[in-house]
Design a protein around this motif. Sequence first.
Motif, PDB file in Angstrom:
ATOM      1  N   UNK A  31       0.837  -1.200   0.000  1.00 49.14           N
ATOM      2  CA  UNK A  31       0.000   0.000   0.000  1.00 49.14           C
ATOM      3  C   UNK A  31       0.875   1.254   0.000  1.00 49.14           C
ATOM      4  N   UNK A  32       1.853   1.246  -0.900  1.00 53.40           N
ATOM      5  CA  UNK A  32       2.835   2.330  -0.988  1.00 53.40           C
ATOM      6  C   UNK A  32       2.628   3.160  -2.241  1.00 53.40           C
ATOM      7  N   UNK A  33       3.340   4.255  -2.319  1.00 52.32           N
ATOM      8  CA  UNK A  33       3.343   5.140  -3.481  1.00 52.32           C
ATOM      9  C   UNK A  33       4.423   4.685  -4.451  1.00 52.32           C
ATOM     10  N   UNK A  34       4.218   4.972  -5.731  1.00 52.14           N
ATOM     11  CA  UNK A  34       5.171   4.549  -6.760  1.00 52.14           C
ATOM     12  C   UNK A  34       6.561   5.131  -6.519  1.00 52.14           C
ATOM     13  N   UNK A  35       6.632   6.375  -6.070  1.00 50.63           N
ATOM     14  CA  UNK A  35       7.941   7.002  -5.886  1.00 50.63           C
ATOM     15  C   UNK A  35       8.737   6.386  -4.731  1.00 50.63           C
ATOM     16  N   UNK A  36       8.113   5.562  -3.932  1.00 52.85           N
ATOM     17  CA  UNK A  36       8.808   4.881  -2.828  1.00 52.85           C
ATOM     18  C   UNK A  36       9.303   3.474  -3.215  1.00 52.85           C
ATOM     19  N   UNK A  37       9.144   3.122  -4.469  1.00 51.70           N
ATOM     20  CA  UNK A  37       9.572   1.808  -4.950  1.00 51.70           C
ATOM     21  C   UNK A  37      11.068   1.636  -4.708  1.00 51.70           C
ATOM     22  N   UNK A  38      11.490   0.567  -4.041  1.00 52.62           N
ATOM     23  CA  UNK A  38      12.923   0.358  -3.786  1.00 52.62           C
ATOM     24  C   UNK A  38      13.730   0.298  -5.084  1.00 52.62           C
ATOM     25  N   UNK A  39      14.979   0.678  -4.998  1.00 52.83           N
ATOM     26  CA  UNK A  39      15.835   0.794  -6.183  1.00 52.83           C
ATOM     27  C   UNK A  39      16.179  -0.540  -6.828  1.00 52.83           C
ATOM     28  N   UNK A  40      15.947  -1.649  -6.146  1.00 52.46           N
ATOM     29  CA  UNK A  40      16.253  -2.944  -6.765  1.00 52.46           C
ATOM     30  C   UNK A  40      15.187  -3.363  -7.776  1.00 52.46           C
ATOM     31  N   UNK A  41      14.094  -2.607  -7.857  1.00 54.66           N
ATOM     32  CA  UNK A  41      13.081  -2.826  -8.886  1.00 54.66           C
ATOM     33  C   UNK A  41      13.394  -1.949 -10.093  1.00 54.66           C
ATOM     34  N   UNK A  42      12.766  -2.227 -11.244  1.00 55.72           N
ATOM     35  CA  UNK A  42      12.904  -1.319 -12.387  1.00 55.72           C
ATOM     36  C   UNK A  42      12.414   0.084 -11.997  1.00 55.72           C
ATOM     37  N   UNK A  43      12.732   1.095 -12.795  1.00 52.96           N
ATOM     38  CA  UNK A  43      12.310   2.467 -12.463  1.00 52.96           C
ATOM     39  C   UNK A  43      10.800   2.574 -12.218  1.00 52.96           C
ATOM     40  N   UNK A  44      10.447   3.420 -11.272  1.00 49.76           N
ATOM     41  CA  UNK A  44       9.039   3.550 -10.893  1.00 49.76           C
ATOM     42  C   UNK A  44       8.169   4.005 -12.062  1.00 49.76           C
ATOM     43  N   UNK A  45       8.704   4.886 -12.920  1.00 48.48           N
ATOM     44  CA  UNK A  45       7.928   5.347 -14.064  1.00 48.48           C
ATOM     45  C   UNK A  45       7.609   4.192 -15.006  1.00 48.48           C
ATOM     46  N   UNK A  46       8.589   3.343 -15.238  1.00 48.78           N
ATOM     47  CA  UNK A  46       8.397   2.168 -16.094  1.00 48.78           C
ATOM     48  C   UNK A  46       7.310   1.266 -15.524  1.00 48.78           C
ATOM     49  N   UNK A  47       7.398   1.009 -14.233  1.00 47.33           N
ATOM     50  CA  UNK A  47       6.436   0.113 -13.585  1.00 47.33           C
ATOM     51  C   UNK A  47       5.040   0.722 -13.569  1.00 47.33           C
ATOM     52  N   UNK A  48       4.956   2.014 -13.326  1.00 53.41           N
ATOM     53  CA  UNK A  48       3.660   2.679 -13.304  1.00 53.41           C
ATOM     54  C   UNK A  48       3.006   2.654 -14.687  1.00 53.41           C
ATOM     55  N   UNK A  49       3.780   2.922 -15.714  1.00 49.21           N
ATOM     56  CA  UNK A  49       3.243   2.900 -17.079  1.00 49.21           C
ATOM     57  C   UNK A  49       2.750   1.496 -17.432  1.00 49.21           C
ATOM     58  N   UNK A  50       3.542   0.477 -17.089  1.00 50.81           N
ATOM     59  CA  UNK A  50       3.111  -0.912 -17.349  1.00 50.81           C
ATOM     60  C   UNK A  50       1.852  -1.234 -16.563  1.00 50.81           C
ATOM     61  N   UNK A  51       1.795  -0.790 -15.299  1.00 51.99           N
ATOM     62  CA  UNK A  51       0.602  -1.034 -14.493  1.00 51.99           C
ATOM     63  C   UNK A  51      -0.615  -0.408 -15.161  1.00 51.99           C
ATOM     64  N   UNK A  52      -0.480   0.837 -15.641  1.00 53.54           N
ATOM     65  CA  UNK A  52      -1.593   1.489 -16.336  1.00 53.54           C
ATOM     66  C   UNK A  52      -2.025   0.694 -17.566  1.00 53.54           C
ATOM     67  N   UNK A  53      -1.050   0.266 -18.361  1.00 50.69           N
ATOM     68  CA  UNK A  53      -1.357  -0.500 -19.579  1.00 50.69           C
ATOM     69  C   UNK A  53      -2.066  -1.798 -19.227  1.00 50.69           C
ATOM     70  N   UNK A  54      -1.523  -2.520 -18.259  1.00 53.76           N
ATOM     71  CA  UNK A  54      -2.098  -3.806 -17.876  1.00 53.76           C
ATOM     72  C   UNK A  54      -3.459  -3.630 -17.202  1.00 53.76           C
ATOM     73  N   UNK A  55      -3.614  -2.564 -16.428  1.00 53.96           N
ATOM     74  CA  UNK A  55      -4.892  -2.280 -15.767  1.00 53.96           C
ATOM     75  C   UNK A  55      -5.968  -1.983 -16.817  1.00 53.96           C
ATOM     76  N   UNK A  56      -5.647  -1.134 -17.770  1.00 57.24           N
ATOM     77  CA  UNK A  56      -6.605  -0.761 -18.822  1.00 57.24           C
ATOM     78  C   UNK A  56      -6.976  -1.942 -19.703  1.00 57.24           C
ATOM     79  N   UNK A  57      -6.044  -2.868 -19.879  1.00 61.76           N
ATOM     80  CA  UNK A  57      -6.304  -4.050 -20.707  1.00 61.76           C
ATOM     81  C   UNK A  57      -7.030  -5.149 -19.920  1.00 61.76           C
ATOM     82  N   UNK A  58      -7.244  -4.923 -18.634  1.00 61.48           N
ATOM     83  CA  UNK A  58      -7.915  -5.916 -17.805  1.00 61.48           C
ATOM     84  C   UNK A  58      -6.999  -7.026 -17.306  1.00 61.48           C
ATOM     85  N   UNK A  59      -5.708  -6.898 -17.554  1.00 64.03           N
ATOM     86  CA  UNK A  59      -4.769  -7.950 -17.153  1.00 64.03           C
ATOM     87  C   UNK A  59      -4.520  -7.973 -15.650  1.00 64.03           C
TER      88      UNK A  59
END
Length: 87
Positions: A46-74
């Motif tokens: 239950x965190x904010x995207x900008x708090x994503x730990x650095x061992x993950x891909x960049x937060x912007x990348x993950x947020x954009x993918x989340x938006x794409x996958x959310x909109x596609x119903x995935x």
Amino acid sequence: MDIPLSDEAWQRVSHLLPHDAKQRFGHQARDPRDVLNAILWVITQNEKWHRLPTYFPPSQTCYIKWLQWERAGLMARILDKLQVCEG
């Protein structure tokens, strides 16, 4: 559900997120498993995207993918298959 995704959990959803390893705009495409791990971290913690730990891909990348996958119903299908409850 443990993060990162176990091999067994990844097998349940990997077919929904095919990996296109082609370069885009000079960058290698991110592994969808890494991106999904990041998205699941945000959701389950239950965190904010900008708090994503650095061992993950960049937060912007993950947020954009989340938006794409959310909109596609995935995301609903993925969360259902992984039995993840949001926030």
